[in-house]
Each structure stands twice: as structure tokens, then as C-alpha cells.
Design a protein around this motif. Structure first.
Motif, PDB file in Angstrom:
ATOM      1  N   TYR A  28       6.863 -14.508  -6.904  1.00 39.47           N
ATOM      2  CA  TYR A  28       6.560 -14.688  -8.327  1.00 39.47           C
ATOM      3  C   TYR A  28       5.425 -13.731  -8.698  1.00 39.47           C
ATOM      4  O   TYR A  28       4.433 -13.629  -7.967  1.00 39.47           O
ATOM      5  CB  TYR A  28       6.133 -16.128  -8.606  1.00 39.47           C
ATOM      6  CG  TYR A  28       7.093 -17.153  -8.051  1.00 39.47           C
ATOM      7  CD1 TYR A  28       8.153 -17.633  -8.811  1.00 39.47           C
ATOM      8  CD2 TYR A  28       6.961 -17.605  -6.738  1.00 39.47           C
ATOM      9  CE1 TYR A  28       9.049 -18.560  -8.298  1.00 39.47           C
ATOM     10  CE2 TYR A  28       7.857 -18.525  -6.208  1.00 39.47           C
ATOM     11  CZ  TYR A  28       8.898 -18.998  -6.989  1.00 39.47           C
ATOM     12  OH  TYR A  28       9.781 -19.895  -6.465  1.00 39.47           O
ATOM     13  N   ALA A  29       5.560 -13.047  -9.827  1.00 37.85           N
ATOM     14  CA  ALA A  29       4.540 -12.070 -10.220  1.00 37.85           C
ATOM     15  C   ALA A  29       4.258 -12.175 -11.713  1.00 37.85           C
ATOM     16  O   ALA A  29       5.150 -12.444 -12.521  1.00 37.85           O
ATOM     17  CB  ALA A  29       4.995 -10.655  -9.866  1.00 37.85           C
ATOM     18  N   LEU A  30       3.007 -11.946 -12.062  1.00 38.91           N
ATOM     19  CA  LEU A  30       2.552 -11.993 -13.447  1.00 38.91           C
ATOM     20  C   LEU A  30       1.651 -10.804 -13.708  1.00 38.91           C
ATOM     21  O   LEU A  30       0.735 -10.533 -12.930  1.00 38.91           O
ATOM     22  CB  LEU A  30       1.784 -13.305 -13.689  1.00 38.91           C
ATOM     23  CG  LEU A  30       1.093 -13.483 -15.035  1.00 38.91           C
ATOM     24  CD1 LEU A  30       2.135 -13.647 -16.137  1.00 38.91           C
ATOM     25  CD2 LEU A  30       0.179 -14.709 -14.990  1.00 38.91           C
TER      26      LEU A  30
ATOM     27  N   ARG B 181       0.834  -1.210   0.000  1.00 34.94           N
ATOM     28  CA  ARG B 181       0.000   0.000   0.000  1.00 34.94           C
ATOM     29  C   ARG B 181       0.866   1.256   0.000  1.00 34.94           C
ATOM     30  O   ARG B 181       0.597   2.209  -0.732  1.00 34.94           O
ATOM     31  CB  ARG B 181      -0.933  -0.009   1.224  1.00 34.94           C
ATOM     32  CG  ARG B 181      -2.093  -0.979   1.105  1.00 34.94           C
ATOM     33  CD  ARG B 181      -3.161  -0.666   2.151  1.00 34.94           C
ATOM     34  NE  ARG B 181      -2.664  -0.883   3.505  1.00 34.94           N
ATOM     35  CZ  ARG B 181      -2.793  -2.015   4.183  1.00 34.94           C
ATOM     36  NH1 ARG B 181      -3.422  -3.050   3.624  1.00 34.94           N
ATOM     37  NH2 ARG B 181      -2.352  -2.123   5.422  1.00 34.94           N
ATOM     38  N   ALA B 182       1.912   1.245   0.821  1.00 30.56           N
ATOM     39  CA  ALA B 182       2.790   2.414   0.896  1.00 30.56           C
ATOM     40  C   ALA B 182       3.504   2.650  -0.430  1.00 30.56           C
ATOM     41  O   ALA B 182       3.589   3.784  -0.918  1.00 30.56           O
ATOM     42  CB  ALA B 182       3.811   2.227   2.017  1.00 30.56           C
ATOM     43  N   ALA B 183       4.010   1.585  -1.047  1.00 35.01           N
ATOM     44  CA  ALA B 183       4.721   1.719  -2.322  1.00 35.01           C
ATOM     45  C   ALA B 183       3.792   2.224  -3.412  1.00 35.01           C
ATOM     46  O   ALA B 183       4.165   3.069  -4.238  1.00 35.01           O
ATOM     47  CB  ALA B 183       5.328   0.371  -2.714  1.00 35.01           C
ATOM     48  N   HIS B 184       2.561   1.708  -3.429  1.00 36.59           N
ATOM     49  CA  HIS B 184       1.610   2.112  -4.467  1.00 36.59           C
ATOM     50  C   HIS B 184       1.207   3.575  -4.300  1.00 36.59           C
ATOM     51  O   HIS B 184       1.112   4.322  -5.279  1.00 36.59           O
ATOM     52  CB  HIS B 184       0.379   1.212  -4.413  1.00 36.59           C
ATOM     53  CG  HIS B 184      -0.560   1.393  -5.556  1.00 36.59           C
ATOM     54  ND1 HIS B 184      -0.317   0.864  -6.804  1.00 36.59           N
ATOM     55  CD2 HIS B 184      -1.745   2.052  -5.658  1.00 36.59           C
ATOM     56  CE1 HIS B 184      -1.300   1.180  -7.627  1.00 36.59           C
ATOM     57  NE2 HIS B 184      -2.183   1.903  -6.950  1.00 36.59           N
ATOM     58  N   ARG B 185       0.972   3.998  -3.073  1.00 38.63           N
ATOM     59  CA  ARG B 185       0.580   5.389  -2.831  1.00 38.63           C
ATOM     60  C   ARG B 185       1.719   6.344  -3.171  1.00 38.63           C
ATOM     61  O   ARG B 185       1.493   7.429  -3.724  1.00 38.63           O
ATOM     62  CB  ARG B 185       0.136   5.581  -1.378  1.00 38.63           C
ATOM     63  CG  ARG B 185      -0.459   6.958  -1.103  1.00 38.63           C
ATOM     64  CD  ARG B 185      -1.167   7.012   0.222  1.00 38.63           C
ATOM     65  NE  ARG B 185      -2.352   6.180   0.263  1.00 38.63           N
ATOM     66  CZ  ARG B 185      -3.525   6.517  -0.264  1.00 38.63           C
ATOM     67  NH1 ARG B 185      -3.654   7.687  -0.894  1.00 38.63           N
ATOM     68  NH2 ARG B 185      -4.567   5.720  -0.177  1.00 38.63           N
TER      69      ARG B 185
ATOM     70  N   ILE C 214       6.317  -4.273 -10.301  1.00 37.18           N
ATOM     71  CA  ILE C 214       6.635  -5.602  -9.784  1.00 37.18           C
ATOM     72  C   ILE C 214       7.901  -5.550  -8.942  1.00 37.18           C
ATOM     73  O   ILE C 214       8.014  -6.213  -7.897  1.00 37.18           O
ATOM     74  CB  ILE C 214       6.775  -6.602 -10.942  1.00 37.18           C
ATOM     75  CG1 ILE C 214       5.411  -6.845 -11.593  1.00 37.18           C
ATOM     76  CG2 ILE C 214       7.374  -7.926 -10.446  1.00 37.18           C
ATOM     77  CD1 ILE C 214       5.451  -7.775 -12.783  1.00 37.18           C
ATOM     78  N   ASP C 215       8.871  -4.742  -9.363  1.00 33.66           N
ATOM     79  CA  ASP C 215      10.128  -4.637  -8.613  1.00 33.66           C
ATOM     80  C   ASP C 215       9.892  -4.113  -7.202  1.00 33.66           C
ATOM     81  O   ASP C 215      10.507  -4.583  -6.237  1.00 33.66           O
ATOM     82  CB  ASP C 215      11.106  -3.713  -9.346  1.00 33.66           C
ATOM     83  CG  ASP C 215      11.641  -4.338 -10.627  1.00 33.66           C
ATOM     84  OD1 ASP C 215      11.573  -5.584 -10.750  1.00 33.66           O
ATOM     85  OD2 ASP C 215      12.113  -3.588 -11.495  1.00 33.66           O
ATOM     86  N   ALA C 216       8.995  -3.140  -7.062  1.00 30.27           N
ATOM     87  CA  ALA C 216       8.706  -2.591  -5.737  1.00 30.27           C
ATOM     88  C   ALA C 216       8.102  -3.654  -4.829  1.00 30.27           C
ATOM     89  O   ALA C 216       8.427  -3.742  -3.640  1.00 30.27           O
ATOM     90  CB  ALA C 216       7.767  -1.396  -5.856  1.00 30.27           C
ATOM     91  N   LEU C 217       7.243  -4.493  -5.390  1.00 31.63           N
ATOM     92  CA  LEU C 217       6.635  -5.561  -4.598  1.00 31.63           C
ATOM     93  C   LEU C 217       7.639  -6.652  -4.263  1.00 31.63           C
ATOM     94  O   LEU C 217       7.643  -7.202  -3.153  1.00 31.63           O
ATOM     95  CB  LEU C 217       5.453  -6.164  -5.363  1.00 31.63           C
ATOM     96  CG  LEU C 217       4.261  -5.239  -5.615  1.00 31.63           C
ATOM     97  CD1 LEU C 217       3.252  -5.923  -6.525  1.00 31.63           C
ATOM     98  CD2 LEU C 217       3.611  -4.832  -4.301  1.00 31.63           C
TER      99      LEU C 217
END
Length: 231
Positions: A112-114, A58-62, A99-102
Motif C-alpha cells: 500500500y502506498a500514499l 535504491r536501485a530503482a530510484h537511482r 509507486i509502480d516501481a516499488l
């Protein structure tokens, strides 16, 4: 057993409505797992790890967008592919983002992310996610979502006396289950989902569907990729 099966089917419909109302092109499907050394002793401990991940997400997205993060998350303990108990892991559907932030929020090699583009109807994805969770106490929800998500709009079925001439939206209708037939062999009922390319208009208690649009890409390809992360 029939009641349990009906409850599970209704739970999938509710989850699918939430996914379809909130996640479109470019959303992220994230799986994060545990090495043997980090494996939680209980679901409760795993849920605390999920809380920590979501706070960071949440923090990264905001910080990146100035907006709140939408998510749909499950803590899984079952492998639908192998139909057996699996070590605890997490699946999360997230708003489009980095994706890198997550990945920085979870140990390398266990994340793993898609990115999913043109996903189409997300009912199969909802069924897959809920099937990853087994053994919960009766009445306990299998998933969690962010606050402030869009509420799906749907109406109850309306009984009609004649079904001849009633045709679903061409190229966009997805039939869930077998139709019901009467003794003369005529179709008398069927549950049909129709994916609209643009948002329908709502007038009072009536949902007005748009005219036919381009058919979206099948979701089989990305579902296969998602299942692969569990293998």
C-alpha cells in the motif's frame, strides 16, 4: 516509568527532526504486509525482507533519477489504533518516486502506498511510526534511515528572564504540550515548534527564521489515510 516516558518523547523529537529535514512535498508513505503463508517467524527474518526491499528501491530510484534514495523505515509489530500486538509489517517513508516501481518489489495485495503533498510538520507522523514498534531491547533504535541524509539543525533552549512580548511565528507555531505557569498564573515556559516555509539561515550558533509565510495544510487528513492502511 517517568524516565521511560521522557526517553520515548525525546526519541520522537529526534525522529521528527530527521523527517522534517529530509522529506517535503510528494514523499511516499509505503506499508507492506504479509499474508499468513509468508509471515516471518521473527523480527530478524522480517528485517531481512526489509533489507531486500530497500536494495530494490535504491536501485530503482537511482536508475530513474540518478540520485540516492532517502528513506526512514520501521518494522512494526503493534497497532496504535487498536492498542494491541499486530502481525509483523513494515512502514517506510521514501523520496518522491514511482509507486509502480516499488509495488513490483512486493507481492500484490500486500503493498500500500500514499503520496503525501504539503505535509506540514511531521512530528505526529514520527510519533505514529515509533508507536508501531513495541518490545525492543533497551537502547535498540526503532527505525533505520539511509546514509547521507540531511542532518537537522537545532539549538538548545536559551533561558530568558522575561517572557512578556515573546510571540511565536503567527499561523505556523505548533505548541507541544501545556505551557508552564508560575504561582501568579503567568506563562513561564512552553516547548514550541515552528514550521518555516523556507529554510532558515544559520549564522554561527544562531538560527535566523524567515518571515511569516502561508500556513501549510493540516496533516490530519493524510495521517488518517496512513492509519487506515493498518486497519
Amino acid at each position: 516509568m517517568k524516565k521511560i516516558a521522557l526517553n520515548e518523547k525525546e526519541a520522537v523529537k529526534r525522529a521528527a527532526r530527521t523527517l522534517n529535514a529530509n522529506f517535503m512535498d510528494g514523499f511516499l508513505f509505503v506499508t507492506f504486509k504479509y499474508s499468513s503463508a509468508r509471515l516471518p517467524a521473527s523480527r530478524e527474518e522480517a528485517e531481512k525482507d526489509m533489507d531486500k526491499f530497500l536494495r530494490g528501491a535504491r536501485a530503482a530510484h537511482r536508475n530513474a533519477t540518478g540520485e540516492g534514495l532517502r528513506y526512514f523505515a520501521v518494522t512494526a509489530n503493534w497497532s496504535p489504533k487498536h492498542q494491541r500486538e499486530e502481525r509483523l509489517h513494515h512502514h517506510v517513508i521514501l523520496s518522491p518516486g514511482s509507486i509502480d516501481a516499488l509495488a513490483s518489489l512486493w507481492p500484490e495485495g500486500e503493498f500500500y502506498a500514499l503520496r503525501v503533498n504539503s505535509p506540514g510538520d511531521l512530528t505526529k507522523l514520527a510519533a505514529y511510526l515509533l508507536d508501531n514498534v513495541h518490545g525492543l531491547e533497551p537502547g535498540k533504535k526503532k527505525y533505520r534511515t539511509a546514509k547521507g541524509m540531511e542532518k537537522p539543525i537545532y539549538t538548545e533552549p536559551v533561558e530568558v528572564s522575561e517572557v512578556e512580548g515573546i510571540v511565536p511565528l503567527p499561523d505556523t507555531a505548533v505548541v507541544d504540550g501545556e505551557p508552564s505557569y508560575n504561582e501568579d498564573g503567568r506563562v513561564v515556559g512552553s516547548y514550541i515548534r515552528a514550521l518555516a516555509q523556507t529554510a532558515p539561515r544559520v549564522r554561527g550558533s544562531t538560527v535566523i527564521l524567515p518571515k511569516r509565510g502561508r500556513k501549510r495544510k493540516s496533516d490530519e487528513e493524510y495521517l488518517a489515510q496512513i492509519r487506515e492502511t493498518d486497519s
